[in-house]
Write a protein that holds these residues in place. Sequence first.
Motif, PDB file in Angstrom:
ATOM      1  N   THR A 132       7.842  -0.195  -2.390  1.00  0.00           N
ATOM      2  CA  THR A 132       7.326   0.521  -1.226  1.00  0.00           C
ATOM      3  C   THR A 132       7.143  -0.410  -0.035  1.00  0.00           C
ATOM      4  O   THR A 132       7.104  -1.633  -0.173  1.00  0.00           O
ATOM      5  CB  THR A 132       5.965   1.163  -1.575  1.00  0.00           C
ATOM      6  OG1 THR A 132       5.446   1.839  -0.435  1.00  0.00           O
ATOM      7  CG2 THR A 132       4.961   0.106  -2.004  1.00  0.00           C
ATOM      8  N   ARG A 133       7.036   0.187   1.132  1.00  0.00           N
ATOM      9  CA  ARG A 133       6.643  -0.555   2.325  1.00  0.00           C
ATOM     10  C   ARG A 133       5.131  -0.808   2.285  1.00  0.00           C
ATOM     11  O   ARG A 133       4.404  -0.035   1.650  1.00  0.00           O
ATOM     12  CB  ARG A 133       6.981   0.242   3.592  1.00  0.00           C
ATOM     13  CG  ARG A 133       8.451   0.448   3.854  1.00  0.00           C
ATOM     14  CD  ARG A 133       8.639   1.481   4.949  1.00  0.00           C
ATOM     15  NE  ARG A 133       8.217   2.803   4.511  1.00  0.00           N
ATOM     16  CZ  ARG A 133       7.968   3.839   5.321  1.00  0.00           C
ATOM     17  NH1 ARG A 133       8.083   3.680   6.635  1.00  0.00           N
ATOM     18  NH2 ARG A 133       7.587   5.007   4.839  1.00  0.00           N
ATOM     19  N   PRO A 134       4.652  -1.842   2.954  1.00  0.00           N
ATOM     20  CA  PRO A 134       3.203  -2.101   2.981  1.00  0.00           C
ATOM     21  C   PRO A 134       2.489  -1.185   3.971  1.00  0.00           C
ATOM     22  O   PRO A 134       2.033  -1.608   5.031  1.00  0.00           O
ATOM     23  CB  PRO A 134       3.124  -3.577   3.409  1.00  0.00           C
ATOM     24  CG  PRO A 134       4.354  -3.802   4.226  1.00  0.00           C
ATOM     25  CD  PRO A 134       5.416  -2.928   3.609  1.00  0.00           C
ATOM     26  N   LYS A 135       2.393   0.101   3.619  1.00  0.00           N
ATOM     27  CA  LYS A 135       1.741   1.093   4.463  1.00  0.00           C
ATOM     28  C   LYS A 135       0.500   1.632   3.744  1.00  0.00           C
ATOM     29  O   LYS A 135       0.587   2.080   2.594  1.00  0.00           O
ATOM     30  CB  LYS A 135       2.699   2.251   4.775  1.00  0.00           C
ATOM     31  CG  LYS A 135       3.969   1.846   5.515  1.00  0.00           C
ATOM     32  CD  LYS A 135       3.679   1.454   6.944  1.00  0.00           C
ATOM     33  CE  LYS A 135       4.937   1.127   7.715  1.00  0.00           C
ATOM     34  NZ  LYS A 135       4.662   0.693   9.105  1.00  0.00           N
ATOM     35  N   LEU A 136      -0.626   1.609   4.434  1.00  0.00           N
ATOM     36  CA  LEU A 136      -1.869   2.069   3.817  1.00  0.00           C
ATOM     37  C   LEU A 136      -1.780   3.515   3.355  1.00  0.00           C
ATOM     38  O   LEU A 136      -2.341   3.888   2.327  1.00  0.00           O
ATOM     39  CB  LEU A 136      -3.030   1.905   4.807  1.00  0.00           C
ATOM     40  CG  LEU A 136      -3.507   0.473   5.080  1.00  0.00           C
ATOM     41  CD1 LEU A 136      -4.566   0.474   6.172  1.00  0.00           C
ATOM     42  CD2 LEU A 136      -4.047  -0.157   3.810  1.00  0.00           C
ATOM     43  N   SER A 137      -1.076   4.347   4.121  1.00  0.00           N
ATOM     44  CA  SER A 137      -0.972   5.764   3.767  1.00  0.00           C
ATOM     45  C   SER A 137      -0.272   5.978   2.423  1.00  0.00           C
ATOM     46  O   SER A 137      -0.514   6.981   1.739  1.00  0.00           O
ATOM     47  CB  SER A 137      -0.213   6.519   4.861  1.00  0.00           C
ATOM     48  OG  SER A 137       1.084   5.965   5.055  1.00  0.00           O
ATOM     49  N   LEU A 138       0.587   5.021   2.041  1.00  0.00           N
ATOM     50  CA  LEU A 138       1.318   5.163   0.781  1.00  0.00           C
ATOM     51  C   LEU A 138       0.503   4.680  -0.418  1.00  0.00           C
ATOM     52  O   LEU A 138       0.817   5.030  -1.555  1.00  0.00           O
ATOM     53  CB  LEU A 138       2.637   4.387   0.843  1.00  0.00           C
ATOM     54  CG  LEU A 138       3.623   4.820   1.934  1.00  0.00           C
ATOM     55  CD1 LEU A 138       4.854   3.918   1.930  1.00  0.00           C
ATOM     56  CD2 LEU A 138       4.037   6.274   1.743  1.00  0.00           C
ATOM     57  N   MET A 139      -0.532   3.882  -0.174  1.00  0.00           N
ATOM     58  CA  MET A 139      -1.327   3.342  -1.275  1.00  0.00           C
ATOM     59  C   MET A 139      -2.089   4.457  -2.006  1.00  0.00           C
ATOM     60  O   MET A 139      -2.265   4.397  -3.225  1.00  0.00           O
ATOM     61  CB  MET A 139      -2.308   2.287  -0.757  1.00  0.00           C
ATOM     62  CG  MET A 139      -1.631   1.050  -0.142  1.00  0.00           C
ATOM     63  SD  MET A 139      -0.452   0.206  -1.228  1.00  0.00           S
ATOM     64  CE  MET A 139       1.125   0.778  -0.551  1.00  0.00           C
ATOM     65  N   LYS A 140      -2.521   5.462  -1.259  1.00  0.00           N
ATOM     66  CA  LYS A 140      -3.221   6.584  -1.889  1.00  0.00           C
ATOM     67  C   LYS A 140      -2.298   7.319  -2.848  1.00  0.00           C
ATOM     68  O   LYS A 140      -2.706   7.709  -3.946  1.00  0.00           O
ATOM     69  CB  LYS A 140      -3.751   7.541  -0.821  1.00  0.00           C
ATOM     70  CG  LYS A 140      -4.564   8.689  -1.378  1.00  0.00           C
ATOM     71  CD  LYS A 140      -5.095   9.595  -0.276  1.00  0.00           C
ATOM     72  CE  LYS A 140      -5.885  10.754  -0.859  1.00  0.00           C
ATOM     73  NZ  LYS A 140      -6.390  11.676   0.197  1.00  0.00           N
ATOM     74  N   TRP A 141      -1.047   7.496  -2.459  1.00  0.00           N
ATOM     75  CA  TRP A 141      -0.080   8.162  -3.332  1.00  0.00           C
ATOM     76  C   TRP A 141       0.157   7.345  -4.604  1.00  0.00           C
ATOM     77  O   TRP A 141       0.206   7.897  -5.709  1.00  0.00           O
ATOM     78  CB  TRP A 141       1.245   8.364  -2.606  1.00  0.00           C
ATOM     79  CG  TRP A 141       1.166   9.295  -1.430  1.00  0.00           C
ATOM     80  CD1 TRP A 141       0.056   9.912  -0.935  1.00  0.00           C
ATOM     81  CD2 TRP A 141       2.253   9.725  -0.609  1.00  0.00           C
ATOM     82  NE1 TRP A 141       0.373  10.694   0.143  1.00  0.00           N
ATOM     83  CE2 TRP A 141       1.718  10.594   0.373  1.00  0.00           C
ATOM     84  CE3 TRP A 141       3.613   9.453  -0.587  1.00  0.00           C
ATOM     85  CZ2 TRP A 141       2.505  11.196   1.342  1.00  0.00           C
ATOM     86  CZ3 TRP A 141       4.415  10.049   0.380  1.00  0.00           C
ATOM     87  CH2 TRP A 141       3.857  10.918   1.344  1.00  0.00           C
ATOM     88  N   ILE A 142       0.307   6.025  -4.434  1.00  0.00           N
ATOM     89  CA  ILE A 142       0.529   5.163  -5.599  1.00  0.00           C
ATOM     90  C   ILE A 142      -0.672   5.228  -6.534  1.00  0.00           C
ATOM     91  O   ILE A 142      -0.517   5.319  -7.760  1.00  0.00           O
ATOM     92  CB  ILE A 142       0.794   3.713  -5.138  1.00  0.00           C
ATOM     93  CG1 ILE A 142       2.140   3.632  -4.412  1.00  0.00           C
ATOM     94  CG2 ILE A 142       0.768   2.751  -6.321  1.00  0.00           C
ATOM     95  CD1 ILE A 142       2.436   2.278  -3.809  1.00  0.00           C
ATOM     96  N   ALA A 143      -1.872   5.195  -5.944  1.00  0.00           N
ATOM     97  CA  ALA A 143      -3.083   5.264  -6.769  1.00  0.00           C
ATOM     98  C   ALA A 143      -3.142   6.574  -7.553  1.00  0.00           C
ATOM     99  O   ALA A 143      -3.517   6.582  -8.734  1.00  0.00           O
ATOM    100  CB  ALA A 143      -4.318   5.118  -5.882  1.00  0.00           C
ATOM    101  N   GLU A 144      -2.765   7.682  -6.921  1.00  0.00           N
ATOM    102  CA  GLU A 144      -2.749   8.974  -7.613  1.00  0.00           C
ATOM    103  C   GLU A 144      -1.734   8.965  -8.747  1.00  0.00           C
ATOM    104  O   GLU A 144      -2.002   9.477  -9.848  1.00  0.00           O
ATOM    105  CB  GLU A 144      -2.435  10.092  -6.615  1.00  0.00           C
ATOM    106  CG  GLU A 144      -3.548  10.360  -5.609  1.00  0.00           C
ATOM    107  CD  GLU A 144      -3.157  11.408  -4.583  1.00  0.00           C
ATOM    108  OE1 GLU A 144      -2.045  11.966  -4.698  1.00  0.00           O
ATOM    109  OE2 GLU A 144      -3.960  11.664  -3.663  1.00  0.00           O
TER     110      GLU A 144
END
Length: 646
Positions: A132-144
């Motif tokens: 993934t790209r280092p985008k904060l918005s994507l971290m929530k998806w990864i955590a889920e």
Amino acid sequence: TSGRVNLSTVRDASRRGLSECLRKCPGSKYLDSSYVTLTSNDWGNEFLACQQLVAMMSFLIFKPFPVRALLTVKTVVWDEYLFDPLDLVAEFSLLQELPLLMEVAELEVRKMFPLAPGRLPLHDQQNIIFITRPKLSLMKWIAENVANEKKNSRTKHDVKFSLFFVPRKSVLCEDKLKELGVLDDFEIIEDYDLLLLLFDYDLMSLELELAFRECHLEEDYSSLFYVARSLMILQSIFGTIPKIIYKGNCGKRVADMIVRMRKETSGLDGQMKSQISRLILIDRTVDLVTPVLSQLTYEGLIDEHIGLKCTKFPGELLRQREQESINPNEDSESTIRQTVRLNSSDSLYAEIRDMNFQAVPGVLSRQAKKISAAYAERHDAVSVSQIKQFVTKLPSIQAAKKSLANHTTIAEILKKITDDPVFRDKLQFEQEMVATVDIDKINPYIEELLATSQPITKSLVSNGLKPKLFEFYCKEILQAYGYEYLPTLINLEKVGLLTTQQPKSFSAIRKALRLLVDDVNEQQPTDISFAYSGYAPLSVRLAQYLTEDRMSWKGVEEVLKMIPGEFNEITQHTLGGLSEKGIEKNDTTLVFFIGGCTYAEVAALRFLSKQEEGNDFIIATTKLLNGSSLLETLIDDMSKADAKPI
């Protein structure tokens, strides 16, 4: 590849980098490559084809090296934005053909999913890799995704997770994962240093879509680090570049970073002879007029009005022509999903892409006659040797015919666009603006757009407006489109796209650098102004002046002072460096656009490469863009939510 510098080594380095990342993941094991073959029952879906990417990456990359290939059984979850860039690295189209030739019992990647919120689709693999790209918005998806996988696993240690950031790890993202309670669940958290993507033999891009906004609106200069890092990688491959010339504040920042990085690495890249004579760093703010003008080259029109994603043309637009040649009862699903790669591997496209569109129909007509004549040779084939010779040529003739059909269809689409009165009116308006004709008056073209609530993407970009005229247009826009566009207008003013400055400076620049050229020969051009039918891109003109002088911008220093941003040059000392005499014999210039560049600018630089023997240009950029895509990055979220794009 053509040209003096072989840029394919850049792509090879990216491939090796991906393979090294996968080698580190849990569950890796080795199989004898002599037994490695492929099968798949569902290669039609482009994203399923991506599943095979990691499976065969080591096999493809290390094919020249004997005996062993790396195979693991894994599920890979991709940031969907990275699909097209990684396609340039992995060449999915080649992977799609491999199953026809091979059979395999075990694949490295059994499942491939786009990153999305919630839980992953059903799968039976225990090794999951996130890229993934280092985008904060994507971290929530990864955590889920991670939380749901842990919840559904039989035991706590059933599933092993790995995470790779492209192109660099982010402390903020790691902190976010820690806050969400999943950081400790990853066996590996590293970066995949994917930077410059090879679009063609002379064109590279970082594909950082928000670089311009981040640098000039948010004052976030992280993308400049990626630019400097990518240039250090190029110097490690091709040798230290003797001269760095920059124009613009971001160019200065990158040049300073390169100098500092070389000191930190003790200048190890200076031990080889440089294959690149000079580096020109051009900040996009140096020339904001060019990207918002209508591109008139074949490739530029395609990108601006149809769209090119990492050289991919949407194949569904060619579907109608394809369906005419197939049985209506046949399944056309594969045709619908087809994409066409537009680069120099298609000889016809290589010939016409940089032409002014007015010259393209004539080339297509000549190509049609040439193919017709080639097919007619079969009637003259009487002897066995003649028949064999024709059969040998047949595949290339058929490929040329398919290419001609594709480009004829594309040209027909573009012809309808360029013949439209709306396009003609816009083009006339733009030419009046760059010529500063009646710029101090209310323009009837803009008034018409405002009255009918039509998009005005490029209408307000000019040489600077008088304060009263500036206020008038801003007021009219807000009344016509809504006050949700107020932040966007502020953004445009902040980056310099909408200003209250007087037009005198641009007029002086235009005259001094001959940016407007009369009587342009669009069929057989003699000047870079062919790309915009009379307007020479300022950015390319600066590169032209520098390379013609072979030393510096001597003679145009006063003009450069009127253009925004600092300018200077830096000499890098190298053990194998080029003398001035050597530079003249082997002159390759790397032009790096910081903030993006257009395909028309690329065409103009290629034109310069052809004009003088031994004077080659390599082009790199943070993003291939056009006026619309540039301005879209400046529209705030509140504008995107409920309003039509300005």
